[in-house]
Scaffold this motif. Sequence first.
Motif, PDB file in Angstrom:
ATOM      1  N   TRP A   1       0.837  -1.195   0.000  1.00 39.77           N
ATOM      2  CA  TRP A   1       0.000   0.000   0.000  1.00 39.77           C
ATOM      3  C   TRP A   1       0.874   1.248   0.000  1.00 39.77           C
ATOM      4  CZ3 TRP A   1      -5.263  -0.741  -0.083  1.00 39.77           C
ATOM      5  CH2 TRP A   1      -5.706  -2.044   0.182  1.00 39.77           C
ATOM      6  N   ARG A   2       0.396   2.298  -0.648  1.00 40.69           N
ATOM      7  CA  ARG A   2       1.130   3.565  -0.674  1.00 40.69           C
ATOM      8  C   ARG A   2       0.238   4.684  -0.139  1.00 40.69           C
ATOM      9  NH1 ARG A   2       1.849   4.459  -5.986  1.00 40.69           N
ATOM     10  NH2 ARG A   2       0.086   5.836  -6.017  1.00 40.69           N
ATOM     11  N   PHE A   3       0.825   5.487   0.759  1.00 40.94           N
ATOM     12  CA  PHE A   3       0.185   6.697   1.260  1.00 40.94           C
ATOM     13  C   PHE A   3       0.894   7.889   0.618  1.00 40.94           C
ATOM     14  CE2 PHE A   3      -0.513   3.586   4.567  1.00 40.94           C
ATOM     15  CZ  PHE A   3      -1.823   3.807   4.946  1.00 40.94           C
ATOM     16  N   ASP A   4       0.162   8.718  -0.132  1.00 43.07           N
ATOM     17  CA  ASP A   4       0.738   9.920  -0.726  1.00 43.07           C
ATOM     18  C   ASP A   4       0.675  11.021   0.328  1.00 43.07           C
ATOM     19  OD1 ASP A   4       1.618  12.009  -2.259  1.00 43.07           O
ATOM     20  OD2 ASP A   4      -0.082  11.996  -3.630  1.00 43.07           O
ATOM     21  N   LEU A   5       1.839  11.461   0.779  1.00 37.44           N
ATOM     22  CA  LEU A   5       1.924  12.411   1.883  1.00 37.44           C
ATOM     23  C   LEU A   5       2.344  13.799   1.414  1.00 37.44           C
ATOM     24  CD1 LEU A   5       3.753  10.022   4.334  1.00 37.44           C
ATOM     25  CD2 LEU A   5       1.320  10.456   4.178  1.00 37.44           C
ATOM     26  N   ALA A   6       1.992  14.175   0.192  1.00 39.04           N
ATOM     27  CA  ALA A   6       2.452  15.438  -0.386  1.00 39.04           C
ATOM     28  C   ALA A   6       2.145  16.643   0.499  1.00 39.04           C
ATOM     29  CB  ALA A   6       1.834  15.634  -1.770  1.00 39.04           C
ATOM     30  N   ARG A   7       1.052  16.590   1.251  1.00 38.29           N
ATOM     31  CA  ARG A   7       0.700  17.728   2.109  1.00 38.29           C
ATOM     32  C   ARG A   7       1.649  17.865   3.294  1.00 38.29           C
ATOM     33  NH1 ARG A   7      -5.121  15.738   2.203  1.00 38.29           N
ATOM     34  NH2 ARG A   7      -4.431  15.053   4.229  1.00 38.29           N
ATOM     35  N   VAL A   8       2.233  16.743   3.758  1.00 41.84           N
ATOM     36  CA  VAL A   8       3.066  16.804   4.968  1.00 41.84           C
ATOM     37  C   VAL A   8       4.483  16.300   4.765  1.00 41.84           C
ATOM     38  CG1 VAL A   8       1.126  16.688   6.570  1.00 41.84           C
ATOM     39  CG2 VAL A   8       2.146  14.570   5.727  1.00 41.84           C
ATOM     40  N   HIS A   9       4.775  15.623   3.668  1.00 42.48           N
ATOM     41  CA  HIS A   9       6.105  15.069   3.421  1.00 42.48           C
ATOM     42  C   HIS A   9       6.249  14.827   1.922  1.00 42.48           C
ATOM     43  CE1 HIS A   9       9.574  12.364   3.737  1.00 42.48           C
ATOM     44  NE2 HIS A   9       9.747  12.887   4.936  1.00 42.48           N
ATOM     45  N   SER A  10       7.449  14.991   1.407  1.00 40.52           N
ATOM     46  CA  SER A  10       7.631  14.882  -0.043  1.00 40.52           C
ATOM     47  C   SER A  10       7.584  13.450  -0.577  1.00 40.52           C
ATOM     48  CB  SER A  10       8.954  15.526  -0.447  1.00 40.52           C
ATOM     49  OG  SER A  10      10.036  14.868   0.186  1.00 40.52           O
ATOM     50  N   ASP A  11       7.968  12.478   0.229  1.00 38.83           N
ATOM     51  CA  ASP A  11       8.009  11.088  -0.239  1.00 38.83           C
ATOM     52  C   ASP A  11       6.800  10.305   0.253  1.00 38.83           C
ATOM     53  OD1 ASP A  11      10.521  11.439  -1.451  1.00 38.83           O
ATOM     54  OD2 ASP A  11      11.523  11.109   0.461  1.00 38.83           O
ATOM     55  N   PRO A  12       6.237   9.470  -0.618  1.00 38.42           N
ATOM     56  CA  PRO A  12       5.132   8.618  -0.160  1.00 38.42           C
ATOM     57  C   PRO A  12       5.640   7.544   0.803  1.00 38.42           C
ATOM     58  CG  PRO A  12       5.732   8.050  -2.401  1.00 38.42           C
ATOM     59  CD  PRO A  12       6.545   9.250  -2.026  1.00 38.42           C
ATOM     60  N   VAL A  13       4.757   7.037   1.626  1.00 35.52           N
ATOM     61  CA  VAL A  13       5.060   5.935   2.535  1.00 35.52           C
ATOM     62  C   VAL A  13       4.475   4.677   1.922  1.00 35.52           C
ATOM     63  CG1 VAL A  13       4.574   4.941   4.807  1.00 35.52           C
ATOM     64  CG2 VAL A  13       5.110   7.374   4.604  1.00 35.52           C
ATOM     65  N   THR A  14       5.287   3.623   1.800  1.00 32.62           N
ATOM     66  CA  THR A  14       4.819   2.340   1.285  1.00 32.62           C
ATOM     67  C   THR A  14       4.928   1.307   2.395  1.00 32.62           C
ATOM     68  OG1 THR A  14       5.582   2.922  -0.928  1.00 32.62           O
ATOM     69  CG2 THR A  14       5.142   0.602  -0.518  1.00 32.62           C
ATOM     70  N   VAL A  15       3.860   0.576   2.614  1.00 31.62           N
ATOM     71  CA  VAL A  15       3.848  -0.464   3.638  1.00 31.62           C
ATOM     72  C   VAL A  15       3.294  -1.760   3.043  1.00 31.62           C
ATOM     73  CG1 VAL A  15       3.648   1.108   5.602  1.00 31.62           C
ATOM     74  CG2 VAL A  15       1.590   0.268   4.508  1.00 31.62           C
ATOM     75  N   SER A  16       3.798  -2.861   3.553  1.00 37.60           N
ATOM     76  CA  SER A  16       3.340  -4.182   3.124  1.00 37.60           C
ATOM     77  C   SER A  16       2.470  -4.787   4.206  1.00 37.60           C
ATOM     78  CB  SER A  16       4.538  -5.094   2.858  1.00 37.60           C
ATOM     79  OG  SER A  16       5.333  -4.566   1.835  1.00 37.60           O
ATOM     80  N   SER A  17       1.505  -5.558   3.796  1.00 36.01           N
ATOM     81  CA  SER A  17       0.658  -6.259   4.760  1.00 36.01           C
ATOM     82  C   SER A  17       0.188  -7.577   4.150  1.00 36.01           C
ATOM     83  CB  SER A  17      -0.541  -5.398   5.163  1.00 36.01           C
ATOM     84  OG  SER A  17      -1.275  -5.011   4.043  1.00 36.01           O
ATOM     85  N   THR A  18      -0.235  -8.457   5.034  1.00 37.97           N
ATOM     86  CA  THR A  18      -0.721  -9.768   4.626  1.00 37.97           C
ATOM     87  C   THR A  18      -2.118  -9.963   5.204  1.00 37.97           C
ATOM     88  OG1 THR A  18       1.505 -10.677   4.529  1.00 37.97           O
ATOM     89  CG2 THR A  18      -0.298 -12.260   4.749  1.00 37.97           C
ATOM     90  N   PHE A  19      -2.989 -10.523   4.395  1.00 37.79           N
ATOM     91  CA  PHE A  19      -4.356 -10.834   4.804  1.00 37.79           C
ATOM     92  C   PHE A  19      -4.576 -12.336   4.672  1.00 37.79           C
ATOM     93  CE2 PHE A  19      -4.466  -6.529   3.263  1.00 37.79           C
ATOM     94  CZ  PHE A  19      -5.398  -5.874   4.046  1.00 37.79           C
ATOM     95  N   LEU A  20      -5.256 -12.927   5.634  1.00 44.98           N
ATOM     96  CA  LEU A  20      -5.754 -14.287   5.510  1.00 44.98           C
ATOM     97  C   LEU A  20      -7.253 -14.154   5.300  1.00 44.98           C
ATOM     98  CD1 LEU A  20      -5.328 -17.336   5.585  1.00 44.98           C
ATOM     99  CD2 LEU A  20      -5.716 -17.244   8.059  1.00 44.98           C
ATOM    100  N   LEU A  21      -7.725 -14.624   4.157  1.00 47.16           N
ATOM    101  CA  LEU A  21      -9.131 -14.507   3.788  1.00 47.16           C
ATOM    102  C   LEU A  21      -9.818 -15.855   3.894  1.00 47.16           C
ATOM    103  CD1 LEU A  21      -8.542 -12.411   0.550  1.00 47.16           C
ATOM    104  CD2 LEU A  21      -9.035 -11.549   2.845  1.00 47.16           C
ATOM    105  N   GLU A  22     -11.040 -15.840   4.404  1.00 41.57           N
ATOM    106  CA  GLU A  22     -11.836 -17.061   4.497  1.00 41.57           C
ATOM    107  C   GLU A  22     -13.039 -16.931   3.575  1.00 41.57           C
ATOM    108  OE1 GLU A  22     -13.921 -19.825   7.886  1.00 41.57           O
ATOM    109  OE2 GLU A  22     -13.993 -17.657   8.148  1.00 41.57           O
ATOM    110  N   HIS A  23     -13.244 -17.942   2.752  1.00 43.90           N
ATOM    111  CA  HIS A  23     -14.371 -17.965   1.821  1.00 43.90           C
ATOM    112  C   HIS A  23     -15.411 -18.948   2.365  1.00 43.90           C
ATOM    113  CE1 HIS A  23     -11.448 -16.060  -0.776  1.00 43.90           C
ATOM    114  NE2 HIS A  23     -10.648 -17.083  -0.585  1.00 43.90           N
ATOM    115  N   ALA A  24     -16.618 -18.445   2.588  1.00 44.12           N
ATOM    116  CA  ALA A  24     -17.710 -19.289   3.078  1.00 44.12           C
ATOM    117  C   ALA A  24     -18.954 -18.962   2.269  1.00 44.12           C
ATOM    118  CB  ALA A  24     -17.949 -19.047   4.566  1.00 44.12           C
TER     119      ALA A  24
END
Length: 78
Positions: free
Chosen positions: A28-51
């Motif tokens: 995911w990327r957060f565009d922080l142009a209002r408060v910082h020049s560089d975007p913040v990129t973070v990784s995450s993992t989801f476990l999804l259940e299908h029912a």
Amino acid sequence: TLGLPSATLVSSEATTLDDRYTLARTEWRFDLARVHSDPVTVSSTFLLEHAGDATRIVLYMNHRDIMAVLRERGIAAD
């Protein structure tokens, strides 16, 4: 409260574990142009259940502490 915009999904990779579960790795990327020049990129993992016709998030895990990343950039206070 920090005035951060919504996150943008940059990439995702899904791995089917079985008929019921899928592991989704995302970035995911957060565009922080209002408060910082560089975007913040973070990784995450989801476990999804299908029912039936429904899918729900069973587990959501960030790979880094988002608030720590924002503190490192001087966007959030300690």
